[in-house]
Write a protein that holds these residues in place. Structure first.
Motif, mmCIF file in Angstrom:
data_model
loop_
_atom_site.group_PDB
_atom_site.id
_atom_site.type_symbol
_atom_site.label_atom_id
_atom_site.label_comp_id
_atom_site.label_asym_id
_atom_site.label_seq_id
_atom_site.Cartn_x
_atom_site.Cartn_y
_atom_site.Cartn_z
ATOM 1 N N ASP A 537 -1.411 8.525 7.542
ATOM 2 C CA ASP A 537 -1.008 8.128 6.196
ATOM 3 C C ASP A 537 -0.466 6.692 6.226
ATOM 4 O OD1 ASP A 537 0.021 7.825 3.670
ATOM 5 O OD2 ASP A 537 1.146 9.710 3.672
ATOM 6 N N SER A 538 -1.185 5.761 5.605
ATOM 7 C CA SER A 538 -0.815 4.347 5.670
ATOM 8 C C SER A 538 0.035 3.883 4.494
ATOM 9 C CB SER A 538 -2.076 3.483 5.741
ATOM 10 O OG SER A 538 -2.846 3.647 4.554
ATOM 11 N N ALA A 539 0.399 4.793 3.603
ATOM 12 C CA ALA A 539 1.178 4.401 2.428
ATOM 13 C C ALA A 539 2.602 4.001 2.826
ATOM 14 C CB ALA A 539 1.218 5.541 1.421
ATOM 15 N N ASP A 540 3.285 3.317 1.905
ATOM 16 C CA ASP A 540 4.664 2.910 2.139
ATOM 17 C C ASP A 540 5.626 4.066 1.887
ATOM 18 O OD1 ASP A 540 3.712 0.392 2.577
ATOM 19 O OD2 ASP A 540 4.489 -0.480 0.719
ATOM 20 N N ASN A 541 6.705 4.115 2.664
ATOM 21 C CA ASN A 541 7.928 4.851 2.345
ATOM 22 C C ASN A 541 7.780 6.367 2.398
ATOM 23 O OD1 ASN A 541 8.881 2.268 1.840
ATOM 24 N ND2 ASN A 541 8.541 2.447 -0.366
#
Length: 581
Positions: A537-541
């Motif tokens: 998962d490369s999404a932020d936060n």
């Protein structure tokens, strides 16, 4: 042993409510006769009545009803006649047909409303779309049956206060912290008079050819204060969000801006701390609003003043900045222990000027006046170009205007729950945000703030703020990019017996590649459970709430959140986390 249960997101926004915030109506939902349809600004239907009429006819056929275009509203939305009264199910079918169209920004019923206490009689209230419009307003009227800010003190650290009859009743004595007489522009340095004499400047008088041209006085602090707590139901002017709260003007901005030292002292004094040579504040603030900032990292001096204020129980709200850039490069937006606020326009997009990024906590209406002043934030002001003249009202735009929306909401929360902590204020505002109806590139935090949801009022919908005993650690902990675990500790006291089978663990971790992280909860006994393992998962936060079966361990003691960055290349920090028993 701890067992990991189902993880549910507290920050995942939900769809905007169908009904616009409105006064309470008689029991029972009246049949719907018309719909209000907002089309996205670049669509044909948004600019052509004939296209809107054809679309209404087509949507009616799809739903088995007869629809007619009635007229164009002032906001640009289309009023659609349903050809008679429809019950809830039939009206829902028609609205579903519109919602399925990607060119439709929103559709709401044109409902009847009735006179009630939450419908202010202020003459300029109709201009305050930011409070009540269903598309991108903050749903404030729906919170007023829970709180109006009574007994809550809000410090506005800004340019001071210029007298205005629509605000005067809620203003208490403040202080002028500008130490440089030239910048103070009032004939002296620090004193107990927080009146705003004007912050006009002549070309180049601040050095380095700044400003590039002569400027007039902004009366900025008075505009900010009006959004928070203008007198309401007085048959004039505007309505304040927390209209029974008090405003304490704390002056730090004058000619050529303000200084770090003066701002540090103002934060300390406003929150009840001691400043040498200045009498103690008899009315320490529950909430501080700072609609100010500059470029660069958060300096350790400002951070220490903020930390001390938060430790005294004061919530600190700051503007994200107006450079259409990453807020991480602007202070105090990038300081820890603050609520950083981005700005949205009237359609619910990130305003074109607003800063953005992973450090933004929440978005609130900031307006955008380039097209029309009607799309700005209308508030109290003064007509003087240099020194004060006659009072008036004017539309401004900026994250400076967005921040006081959140400060006002925080004030409502302090009245509703006087024991609320700054960390709980931030968590509840974030967890009850709704999806921005427009677009946001770069990161707008948890979404658009929703006052009614946050207060759990009659106009709000789930999710609600956490219930039960909440323990929070809002101190930042850096996560090294070295596979080395770090922990953030939380002392739990006063809870007898074992922890619950549905222990809630709310986590707010800022990181630019969340799949790199392994996250664990460690009980006082040493037992642990994995909340998240690494992934692609490369999404932020990571902003979510995990539910864990912790019934096998004692509740009281020191709990730890343990985080390990398992891969190199991206970094971050634990922003805050909490346990709800």
């Amino acid at each position: 042993m701890l067992c990991v249960g189902t993880a549910t997101s507290v920050a995942a926004p939900t769809a905007a409510p169908d009904a616009a915030p409105a006064p309470s109506a008689p029991a029972g939902q009246a049949p719907v006769e018309r719909l209000i349809v907002g089309y996205k600004s670049m669509t044909t239907e948004a600019n052509s009545d004939s296209a809107a009429a054809k679309d209404a006819e087509a949507k009616g056929k799809k739903a088995g009803e007869s629809l007619d275009f009635d007229r164009r509203l002032g906001t640009g939305a289309a009023l659609v006649d349903l050809g008679g009264e429809l019950g809830k199910k039939d009206a829902d079918d028609v609205m579903a047909a519109f919602r399925a169209d990607p060119d439709v920004a929103y559709v709401v019923p044109d409902r009847r409303v009735y006179a009630a206490a939450v419908n202010p009689n202020d003459t300029e209230y109709q201009r305050q779309w930011d409070l009540f419009e269903s598309a991108a307003g903050m749903n404030v009227p729906g919170a007023w049956d829970k709180a109006t800010g009574e007994g809550v003190k809000v410090a506005v650290i800004d340019t001071g206060y210029v007298a205005h009859s629509d605000l005067a009743g809620n203003v208490i004595a403040g202080y002028d912290f500008i130490s440089d007489p030239f910048m103070a522009n009032d004939g002296g340095g620090r004193d107990s008079n927080a009146a705003d004499p004007g912050d006009w400047m002549l070309q180049g008088e601040c050095g380095n050819n700044y400003p590039e041209r002569d400027t007039t006085s902004s009366w900025h602090g008075t505009h900010v204060a009006g959004t928070i707590a203008a007198t309401t139901n007085n048959s004039k002017g505007i309505a304040g969000i927390a209209y029974n709260a008090t405003i304490q003007p704390v002056r730090v901005l004058g000619k050529c801006g303000g200084t770090t030292a003066d701002i540090m002292d103002s934060i300390t004094w406003a929150s009840g701390g001691t400043v040498s040579g200045v009498p103690n504040n008899p009315n320490p603030a529950d909430v501080i609003n700072m609609s100010l900032g500059g470029s660069g990292a958060c300096d350790s001096g400002t951070q220490s003043a903020i930390n001390a204020a938060v430790n005294r129980g004061t919530t600190v709200v700051v503007a994200a900045g107006n450079s259409n850039a990453n807020a991480a490069n602007f202070n105090p937006a990038n300081c820890s222990n603050v609520i950083t606020v981005a700005a949205s326009d009237r359609e619910g997009n990130r305003a074109s000027y607003s800063n953005y990024g992973t450090i933004v906590d929440i978005t609130a209406p900031g307006g955008e006046t380039a097209v029309s002043s009607a799309n700005g934030i209308w508030s109290t002001l003064n007509s003087g170009t240099r020194s004060p003249s006659t009072e008036n009202y004017k539309a401004y735009q900026g994250t400076s205007m967005a921040a006081p929306h959140i400060a006002g909401l925080a004030a409502l929360m302090y009245q509703a729950n006087p024991s609320v902590t700054p960390a709980q204020v931030e968590s509840s505002i974030r967890s009850n945000a709704r999806t921005l109806p427009g677009t946001c590139s770069g990161g707008c935090g948890a979404g658009l703030a929703d006052a009614a949801r946050t207060l759990g009022a009659s106009g709000g919908t789930d999710p609600q703020p956490p219930t039960g005993s909440v323990f929070t650690n809002a101190n930042n902990v850096n996560i090294p990019d070295t596979k080395t675990p770090v922990t953030s500790s939380l002392a739990v006291t006063g809870i007898s017996g074992n922890a619950p089978a549905d222990l809630q663990i709310a986590v707010d971790i800022k990181h630019t590649y969340r799949g790199d992280l392994k996250i664990e909860i460690v009980a006082p006994s040493g037992a642990s459970a994995v909340l998240q393992n690494t992934s692609s998962d490369s999404a932020d936060n990571v902003i979510t709430t995990y539910t864990v079966d912790a019934s096998g361990v004692a509740a009281s003691g020191t709990w730890k959140l343990r985080v390990t960055d398992m891969y190199s290349g991206d970094t971050g920090y634990i922003d805050s986390w909490s346990l709800t028993f």
